[in-house]
Design a protein around this motif. Structure first.
Motif, PDB file in Angstrom:
ATOM      1  N   THR A  69       2.561   6.865 -12.154  1.00 32.83           N
ATOM      2  CA  THR A  69       1.913   5.994 -10.852  1.00 32.83           C
ATOM      3  C   THR A  69       0.451   5.667  -9.909  1.00 32.83           C
ATOM      4  O   THR A  69      -0.416   5.205  -9.929  1.00 32.83           O
ATOM      5  N   GLU A  70       0.099   7.609 -10.230  1.00 31.27           N
ATOM      6  CA  GLU A  70      -1.247   7.828  -9.780  1.00 31.27           C
ATOM      7  C   GLU A  70      -1.868   8.694 -10.699  1.00 31.27           C
ATOM      8  O   GLU A  70      -0.885   9.344 -11.694  1.00 31.27           O
ATOM      9  N   LEU A  71      -2.893   8.550 -10.697  1.00 29.81           N
ATOM     10  CA  LEU A  71      -4.081   9.400 -11.742  1.00 29.81           C
ATOM     11  C   LEU A  71      -3.485  10.863 -11.638  1.00 29.81           C
ATOM     12  O   LEU A  71      -3.849  11.003 -10.471  1.00 29.81           O
ATOM     13  N   GLU A  72      -3.336  11.528 -12.592  1.00 29.61           N
ATOM     14  CA  GLU A  72      -3.059  12.888 -12.651  1.00 29.61           C
ATOM     15  C   GLU A  72      -5.139  12.886 -12.836  1.00 29.61           C
ATOM     16  O   GLU A  72      -6.162  12.511 -13.207  1.00 29.61           O
ATOM     17  N   PRO A  73      -5.923  14.215 -12.743  1.00 27.53           N
ATOM     18  CA  PRO A  73      -6.910  14.356 -12.630  1.00 27.53           C
ATOM     19  C   PRO A  73      -8.067  14.179 -13.349  1.00 27.53           C
ATOM     20  O   PRO A  73      -8.871  13.886 -12.930  1.00 27.53           O
ATOM     21  N   GLU A  74      -7.647  14.743 -14.151  1.00 27.78           N
ATOM     22  CA  GLU A  74      -8.660  14.446 -15.816  1.00 27.78           C
ATOM     23  C   GLU A  74      -8.530  12.878 -15.928  1.00 27.78           C
ATOM     24  O   GLU A  74      -9.488  12.288 -16.951  1.00 27.78           O
ATOM     25  N   ASP A  75      -7.561  12.070 -15.016  1.00 28.94           N
ATOM     26  CA  ASP A  75      -7.939  10.479 -15.171  1.00 28.94           C
ATOM     27  C   ASP A  75      -8.740   9.991 -14.086  1.00 28.94           C
ATOM     28  O   ASP A  75      -8.311   8.481 -14.493  1.00 28.94           O
ATOM     29  N   ASP A  76      -8.753  10.431 -13.209  1.00 29.72           N
ATOM     30  CA  ASP A  76      -9.183  10.701 -12.548  1.00 29.72           C
ATOM     31  C   ASP A  76     -10.965  10.308 -12.261  1.00 29.72           C
ATOM     32  O   ASP A  76     -11.537  11.471 -12.064  1.00 29.72           O
ATOM     33  N   ALA A  77     -11.751   9.441 -11.834  1.00 30.55           N
ATOM     34  CA  ALA A  77     -13.092   8.936 -12.071  1.00 30.55           C
ATOM     35  C   ALA A  77     -13.584   9.611 -11.156  1.00 30.55           C
ATOM     36  O   ALA A  77     -14.516  10.301 -11.422  1.00 30.55           O
ATOM     37  N   ALA A  78     -12.914   9.396 -10.189  1.00 29.93           N
ATOM     38  CA  ALA A  78     -13.691  10.009  -9.420  1.00 29.93           C
ATOM     39  C   ALA A  78     -13.922  11.592  -8.535  1.00 29.93           C
ATOM     40  O   ALA A  78     -14.473  12.735  -8.502  1.00 29.93           O
ATOM     41  N   TYR A  79     -12.247  12.489  -9.811  1.00 29.71           N
ATOM     42  CA  TYR A  79     -12.354  13.808  -9.394  1.00 29.71           C
ATOM     43  C   TYR A  79     -13.522  14.294 -10.609  1.00 29.71           C
ATOM     44  O   TYR A  79     -13.802  15.227 -10.711  1.00 29.71           O
ATOM     45  N   VAL A  80     -13.109  13.490 -11.304  1.00 31.12           N
ATOM     46  CA  VAL A  80     -13.903  13.993 -12.318  1.00 31.12           C
ATOM     47  C   VAL A  80     -15.847  13.961 -12.429  1.00 31.12           C
ATOM     48  O   VAL A  80     -16.540  14.498 -12.767  1.00 31.12           O
ATOM     49  N   ASN A  81     -16.014  12.575 -11.815  1.00 30.39           N
ATOM     50  CA  ASN A  81     -17.224  12.428 -11.889  1.00 30.39           C
ATOM     51  C   ASN A  81     -18.377  12.904  -9.893  1.00 30.39           C
ATOM     52  O   ASN A  81     -19.766  13.180 -10.426  1.00 30.39           O
ATOM     53  N   TRP A  82     -16.878  13.014  -9.620  1.00 31.12           N
ATOM     54  CA  TRP A  82     -17.540  13.564  -8.150  1.00 31.12           C
ATOM     55  C   TRP A  82     -17.312  14.792  -7.538  1.00 31.12           C
ATOM     56  O   TRP A  82     -18.037  15.850  -7.203  1.00 31.12           O
ATOM     57  N   GLY A  83     -15.944  15.321  -7.953  1.00 31.07           N
ATOM     58  CA  GLY A  83     -15.332  16.770  -7.988  1.00 31.07           C
ATOM     59  C   GLY A  83     -14.067  17.045  -7.510  1.00 31.07           C
ATOM     60  O   GLY A  83     -13.107  16.280  -7.193  1.00 31.07           O
ATOM     61  N   ALA A  84     -13.247  18.302  -6.724  1.00 34.60           N
ATOM     62  CA  ALA A  84     -12.123  18.250  -6.420  1.00 34.60           C
ATOM     63  C   ALA A  84     -12.190  17.458  -4.930  1.00 34.60           C
ATOM     64  O   ALA A  84     -10.815  17.249  -4.941  1.00 34.60           O
ATOM     65  N   ASN A  85     -12.648  17.280  -4.224  1.00 32.89           N
ATOM     66  CA  ASN A  85     -12.482  17.284  -2.846  1.00 32.89           C
ATOM     67  C   ASN A  85     -12.488  14.975  -3.267  1.00 32.89           C
ATOM     68  O   ASN A  85     -11.983  14.891  -2.275  1.00 32.89           O
ATOM     69  N   TRP A  86     -12.791  14.652  -4.127  1.00 31.16           N
ATOM     70  CA  TRP A  86     -12.615  13.260  -4.221  1.00 31.16           C
ATOM     71  C   TRP A  86     -11.374  12.920  -5.194  1.00 31.16           C
ATOM     72  O   TRP A  86     -10.783  13.733  -6.150  1.00 31.16           O
ATOM     73  N   ARG A  87     -10.557  11.390  -5.073  1.00 29.31           N
ATOM     74  CA  ARG A  87     -10.164  10.558  -5.896  1.00 29.31           C
ATOM     75  C   ARG A  87      -9.939   9.349  -5.345  1.00 29.31           C
ATOM     76  O   ARG A  87     -10.265   8.747  -4.970  1.00 29.31           O
ATOM     77  N   MET A  88      -9.548   8.772  -6.573  1.00 30.99           N
ATOM     78  CA  MET A  88      -9.771   7.400  -6.695  1.00 30.99           C
ATOM     79  C   MET A  88      -8.701   7.035  -5.354  1.00 30.99           C
ATOM     80  O   MET A  88      -7.314   7.514  -5.707  1.00 30.99           O
ATOM     81  N   PRO A  89      -8.558   5.639  -4.782  1.00 27.32           N
ATOM     82  CA  PRO A  89      -7.130   5.131  -3.936  1.00 27.32           C
ATOM     83  C   PRO A  89      -5.824   5.141  -4.726  1.00 27.32           C
ATOM     84  O   PRO A  89      -5.968   4.740  -5.858  1.00 27.32           O
ATOM     85  N   SER A  90      -4.829   5.497  -4.067  1.00 31.27           N
ATOM     86  CA  SER A  90      -3.842   5.146  -4.395  1.00 31.27           C
ATOM     87  C   SER A  90      -3.124   3.826  -3.916  1.00 31.27           C
ATOM     88  O   SER A  90      -3.680   3.098  -2.893  1.00 31.27           O
ATOM     89  N   SER A  91      -2.568   3.043  -4.737  1.00 30.23           N
ATOM     90  CA  SER A  91      -1.966   1.972  -3.592  1.00 30.23           C
ATOM     91  C   SER A  91      -1.345   1.999  -2.178  1.00 30.23           C
ATOM     92  O   SER A  91      -1.580   1.222  -1.581  1.00 30.23           O
ATOM     93  N   ALA A  92      -0.886   3.164  -1.735  1.00 32.63           N
ATOM     94  CA  ALA A  92      -0.590   3.575  -0.962  1.00 32.63           C
ATOM     95  C   ALA A  92      -1.666   3.419   0.423  1.00 32.63           C
ATOM     96  O   ALA A  92      -1.353   3.382   1.203  1.00 32.63           O
ATOM     97  N   GLN A  93      -3.834   4.218  -0.047  1.00 28.98           N
ATOM     98  CA  GLN A  93      -4.204   4.566   0.358  1.00 28.98           C
ATOM     99  C   GLN A  93      -4.706   2.825   1.192  1.00 28.98           C
ATOM    100  O   GLN A  93      -5.431   2.565   2.504  1.00 28.98           O
ATOM    101  N   PHE A  94      -4.416   2.146  -0.464  1.00 29.80           N
ATOM    102  CA  PHE A  94      -5.109   0.551   0.152  1.00 29.80           C
ATOM    103  C   PHE A  94      -4.408  -0.430   0.972  1.00 29.80           C
ATOM    104  O   PHE A  94      -5.233  -0.806   1.524  1.00 29.80           O
ATOM    105  N   ASP A  95      -2.871  -0.498   0.789  1.00 27.44           N
ATOM    106  CA  ASP A  95      -2.463  -0.934   1.644  1.00 27.44           C
ATOM    107  C   ASP A  95      -1.907  -0.366   3.049  1.00 27.44           C
ATOM    108  O   ASP A  95      -2.715  -1.099   4.188  1.00 27.44           O
ATOM    109  N   GLU A  96      -2.905   1.111   3.855  1.00 26.93           N
ATOM    110  CA  GLU A  96      -2.849   1.451   4.611  1.00 26.93           C
ATOM    111  C   GLU A  96      -4.507   0.783   5.259  1.00 26.93           C
ATOM    112  O   GLU A  96      -4.450   0.365   6.416  1.00 26.93           O
ATOM    113  N   LEU A  97      -5.054   0.965   4.585  1.00 21.30           N
ATOM    114  CA  LEU A  97      -6.599   0.790   4.575  1.00 21.30           C
ATOM    115  C   LEU A  97      -6.669  -1.246   4.885  1.00 21.30           C
ATOM    116  O   LEU A  97      -7.224  -1.792   6.324  1.00 21.30           O
ATOM    117  N   ILE A  98      -5.953  -1.799   4.504  1.00 27.42           N
ATOM    118  CA  ILE A  98      -5.780  -3.434   4.763  1.00 27.42           C
ATOM    119  C   ILE A  98      -5.182  -3.640   5.693  1.00 27.42           C
ATOM    120  O   ILE A  98      -5.300  -4.836   6.423  1.00 27.42           O
TER     121      ILE A  98
END
Length: 204
Positions: A171-200
């Motif tokens: 249900t969460e992206l693995e690093p090699e499939d994560d657009a933020a990780y691949v394009n921006w580096g190891a300190n970045w991730r695409m948001p998870s459902s839990a992170q979106f829920d927390e934001l909202i």
């Protein structure tokens, strides 16, 4: 005579976060190896921010610029690198005071301003539309299926949608499939459902 046209260009890195007056050279790979004309041309969307010459990027002013590398053989193939010239790393994220401590990026991937939509990505794909990808999103081109919504080969929790009943419960992206990780580096991730829920659900 028949000649091999360029089918792809790979730039590394895809994104740069630079300080003023910093100089970086991109690594360029033109595909296929047998292409008849492997020459490329370079351009910057904002030369007051960054200039480019033969893959060498010079950071001149604060802001964001898109560096584009285009095949010179008329194939229309291109690739881009996003350059952000910043004074301090804290410009890259916003601290909303969330309980988890999650820091949200100031820009979307591929954006040149905080208000810009940036690039569009399919789930699990790291090359975005507007960011080098030229085909629209559909099941026939999606990386993790065999041509339809019921032939998923990854990130499938329901066997009725998996290829030959496949499921992996990811249900969460693995690093090699994560657009933020691949394009921006190891300190970045695409948001998870839990992170979106927390934001909202958080007031800040």
């Amino acid at each position: 005579s028949v000649t091999q046209m360029v089918t792809g260009i790979e730039l590394a890195p895809r994104t740069l976060f630079l300080q003023l007056d910093e100089i970086v050279r991109l690594t360029t790979t033109v595909l296929p190896e047998t292409a008849a004309n492997k020459n490329v041309t370079w351009s910057s969307s904002d030369e007051e921010v960054a200039t480019v010459r033969n893959g060498r990027i010079d950071a001149y002013g604060y802001g964001a610029a898109t560096i584009t590398c285009t095949a010179a053989d008329g194939s229309g193939v291109s690739a881009k690198c996003m350059v952000y010239v910043i004074q301090d790393e804290s410009e890259l994220y916003v601290d909303l005071g969330l309980p988890s401590g999650t820091l949200w990026a100031t820009w979307n991937i591929g954006a040149t301003t905080p208000e810009d939509y940036g690039d569009y990505f399919a789930w699990g794909e790291t090359e975005g539309y507007n960011g080098g990808r030229t085909t629209l999103f559909n099941w026939s081109t999606y990386k993790y299926c065999n041509g339809s919504e019921t032939t998923l080969t990854k990130y499938c929790q329901d066997s009725s949608y998996g290829y030959n009943g496949y499921t992996d419960d990811l249900t969460e992206l693995e690093p090699e499939d994560d657009a933020a990780y691949v394009n921006w580096g190891a300190n970045w991730r695409m948001p998870s459902s839990a992170q979106f829920d927390e934001l909202i659900n958080s007031s800040y």
